[in-house]
Design a protein around this motif. Sequence first.
Motif, short mmCIF file in Angstrom:
data_model
loop_
_atom_site.label_atom_id
_atom_site.label_comp_id
_atom_site.label_asym_id
_atom_site.label_seq_id
_atom_site.Cartn_x
_atom_site.Cartn_y
_atom_site.Cartn_z
N PHE A 46 67.83 48.05 86.95
CA PHE A 46 66.74 48.97 86.61
C PHE A 46 66.36 49.74 87.86
O PHE A 46 66.01 49.16 88.89
CB PHE A 46 65.56 48.16 86.08
N ARG A 47 66.47 51.07 87.80
CA ARG A 47 66.12 51.95 88.92
C ARG A 47 64.87 52.73 88.53
O ARG A 47 64.96 53.77 87.87
CB ARG A 47 67.27 52.89 89.25
N PRO A 48 63.69 52.24 88.87
CA PRO A 48 62.43 52.87 88.41
C PRO A 48 62.32 54.35 88.73
O PRO A 48 61.71 55.10 87.98
CB PRO A 48 61.35 52.05 89.13
N ALA A 49 62.91 54.79 89.84
CA ALA A 49 62.78 56.20 90.22
C ALA A 49 63.44 57.13 89.21
O ALA A 49 62.98 58.25 88.99
CB ALA A 49 63.38 56.42 91.60
N SER A 50 64.52 56.66 88.57
CA SER A 50 65.23 57.51 87.61
C SER A 50 65.11 57.01 86.18
O SER A 50 65.03 57.79 85.24
CB SER A 50 66.72 57.59 87.99
N ASP A 51 65.12 55.68 86.00
CA ASP A 51 65.06 55.13 84.64
C ASP A 51 63.66 55.14 84.07
O ASP A 51 63.47 55.23 82.85
CB ASP A 51 65.60 53.70 84.63
N ARG A 52 62.66 54.95 84.90
CA ARG A 52 61.23 55.01 84.56
C ARG A 52 60.75 53.85 83.71
O ARG A 52 59.61 53.44 83.81
CB ARG A 52 60.86 56.33 83.86
N ILE A 53 61.61 53.27 82.86
CA ILE A 53 61.12 52.19 82.00
C ILE A 53 62.25 51.21 81.70
O ILE A 53 63.41 51.60 81.58
CB ILE A 53 60.52 52.77 80.70
N LEU A 54 61.89 49.93 81.64
CA LEU A 54 62.83 48.86 81.30
C LEU A 54 62.48 48.37 79.90
O LEU A 54 61.31 48.14 79.59
CB LEU A 54 62.71 47.71 82.31
N SER A 55 63.49 48.20 79.07
CA SER A 55 63.29 47.77 77.69
C SER A 55 63.89 46.39 77.47
O SER A 55 64.94 46.07 78.03
CB SER A 55 63.95 48.76 76.72
N PHE A 56 63.20 45.57 76.68
CA PHE A 56 63.66 44.22 76.39
C PHE A 56 64.09 44.11 74.94
O PHE A 56 63.41 44.61 74.03
CB PHE A 56 62.56 43.19 76.67
N SER A 57 65.24 43.47 74.72
CA SER A 57 65.73 43.20 73.37
C SER A 57 65.91 41.70 73.26
O SER A 57 66.15 41.01 74.25
CB SER A 57 67.06 43.91 73.13
N PHE A 58 65.80 41.16 72.04
CA PHE A 58 65.84 39.71 71.87
C PHE A 58 66.43 39.36 70.51
O PHE A 58 66.47 40.21 69.61
CB PHE A 58 64.42 39.13 72.01
N PRO A 59 66.88 38.13 70.32
CA PRO A 59 67.47 37.73 69.03
C PRO A 59 66.46 37.82 67.89
O PRO A 59 65.25 37.65 68.10
CB PRO A 59 67.89 36.28 69.27
N ALA A 60 66.97 38.06 66.70
CA ALA A 60 66.09 38.22 65.54
C ALA A 60 65.25 36.98 65.27
O ALA A 60 64.13 37.08 64.79
CB ALA A 60 66.92 38.56 64.30
N ASP A 61 65.79 35.78 65.60
CA ASP A 61 65.02 34.57 65.30
C ASP A 61 63.85 34.36 66.25
O ASP A 61 63.07 33.43 66.09
CB ASP A 61 65.93 33.34 65.27
N THR A 62 63.73 35.23 67.27
CA THR A 62 62.58 35.18 68.18
C THR A 62 61.47 36.10 67.70
O THR A 62 60.33 36.00 68.16
CB THR A 62 63.01 35.56 69.62
N ALA A 63 61.79 37.03 66.80
CA ALA A 63 60.80 38.00 66.33
C ALA A 63 59.66 37.28 65.61
O ALA A 63 59.88 36.32 64.88
CB ALA A 63 61.45 39.01 65.40
N GLY A 64 58.45 37.75 65.85
CA GLY A 64 57.28 37.15 65.21
C GLY A 64 56.02 37.75 65.77
O GLY A 64 56.05 38.71 66.55
N SER A 65 54.87 37.21 65.40
CA SER A 65 53.59 37.71 65.89
C SER A 65 53.29 37.08 67.25
O SER A 65 53.91 36.11 67.67
CB SER A 65 52.49 37.39 64.89
N GLY A 66 52.31 37.65 67.95
CA GLY A 66 51.93 37.15 69.26
C GLY A 66 53.01 37.32 70.31
O GLY A 66 53.15 36.52 71.23
N LEU A 67 53.81 38.39 70.20
CA LEU A 67 54.94 38.60 71.09
C LEU A 67 54.47 38.95 72.50
O LEU A 67 53.63 39.84 72.69
CB LEU A 67 55.83 39.71 70.55
N THR A 68 55.01 38.28 73.51
CA THR A 68 54.75 38.58 74.92
C THR A 68 56.05 38.50 75.70
O THR A 68 57.00 37.84 75.29
CB THR A 68 53.73 37.61 75.55
#
Length: 527
Positions: free
Chosen positions: A452-474
């Motif tokens: 991740f190069r903040p100067a050019s990318d500006r934002i980092l995105s997180f992806s996760f397995p479907a079985d982790t999806a739910g409420s109260g995500l942090t």
Amino acid sequence: MIRSLGLAAALLFAFSPAAALEIERHMSVSASGKSRQVEVVKGEVLARFSSATSSGAVRAAARARGGDDGGALALPGWRLLKLPPGMRVADGLGQFKSLPGLEVIQPNHAYRPTRVPNDPFINSQYALSRMSAYAGWEYEVGNSSRVTVAVIDTGIDGTHPELSGKFGATVSQYCNPGPTDAPGDNINCVPQGPSAVCNHGTMVAGLAAAASDNATGIAGISWGAQVVSIKIFRDSDCVNCNPNSCFTDDQAIAHALLSLISKHNTPDYGKVVANLSLGGGGACSALVQSAVTSARTAGILVVAATGNDSSLVNSPANCDYVLPVGATDSEDKLAYFSSRGPEMALRGVSAPGVGVYTTDMGGGYTTADGTSFASPLAAGAAALVWAAKPVYTSTDVANALRNTADDLGASGPDNNFGHGRVNIHRALRYAVEGTLSGFKGESKAIAFPSPFRPASDRILSFSFPADTAGSGLTVEIYTMEGELVKKLDGLTWNGLNAAGNPAATGVYLFMVRSDSGKSRGKFAIIR
């Protein structure tokens, strides 16, 4: 687009006298025998006649019954018929059902922009992370081949800095609903520069294709897609998108779709994705279905909002060959207002539609709720897929979205979420590489891009397995020594630690937690 003063004056003359559409309630009976009250345009019906029936014969027969012929529509055999003064549409259908050469007769259904009240407290584009757009953009940003998103709506504010450069060589149109007897008030589409009767269409356009990677405002789903405004609502009807007066009708929708057929696969437009963020009750009308079928035969992909009445999927989303789009919230739950039904299980998908951040009139930005705003996110995703894979047909594009969506709710396609919430990363990987085999995002958490190069990318995105999806995500970010750097409530990070200072170059660990489970990953920062 520049136009002569004479044409501009003619347009003003043609449209300013038109009276507001008058609406009445009508009991519609479906093919299965179910009854449902719908809104229709007062004082008129739509009819299709055999090719052997002349316009003179139709006019004479209509006048003999106290009505009149309102003129031909763009589809062969279809005409607008005016009812006797004061007659209700239900009675008019009976009055005219014996006209010579009649093949089909129907009400002229009324449609509203599908919106519910804004949430002023949500001011970030969580939809991009939920749909894995950041990771998807590493495959395609929409510049590889030309695609145009046609926004069939209340018109687009063409002066908005995020949209003004997105029209290219396209020619925006006005397709007049419910013509009157005023001189020049026609029932077809005419060129009209991008202008908005209210903010709905501008909000829709920004979600699909706002200018991106320009260090200002928001990011549209497809950076490279063009937009074209097809306005089908009258200025006089839609002040502030007032739901009590802001209506369009079957003929305007049909003409809008037909106007795009000659544009699809041309150098100026490329592939065309038509977005309809509007809805009306009842089954898909015969006229609109004919137009949708013609558009689909020509190769156009038609995407539509399912509706906001928590009931059955609205028209035109319930028409055959349309990709219906329902709404989810920031926790991937079905929005309470999202309409649902078998059309979703058969061919639908979902996208974020609660508190989505987008463009507004006057160069501003706003948040909005509604399937109106889920639909253009899916349309923008379709534009990305088509840009990456121009040999795809419209069916291929829709299937790419359906087959790679994140399954939500009951296992497999269902009446609520359809095939699932659109996942742009998966859809583009599938389109570009032809497979999801070996896709690590299916089995483990990933951060993208890494490094991740903040100067050019500006934002980092997180992806996760479907079985982790739910409420109260942090998401919790740690140094390799186990020191907490930042705890996030969303799935993106700007590279600043809890104190607001830039995190140093190095390797970091992260953990995604929800009430459904947790998963770990790591990434690198380079400054």
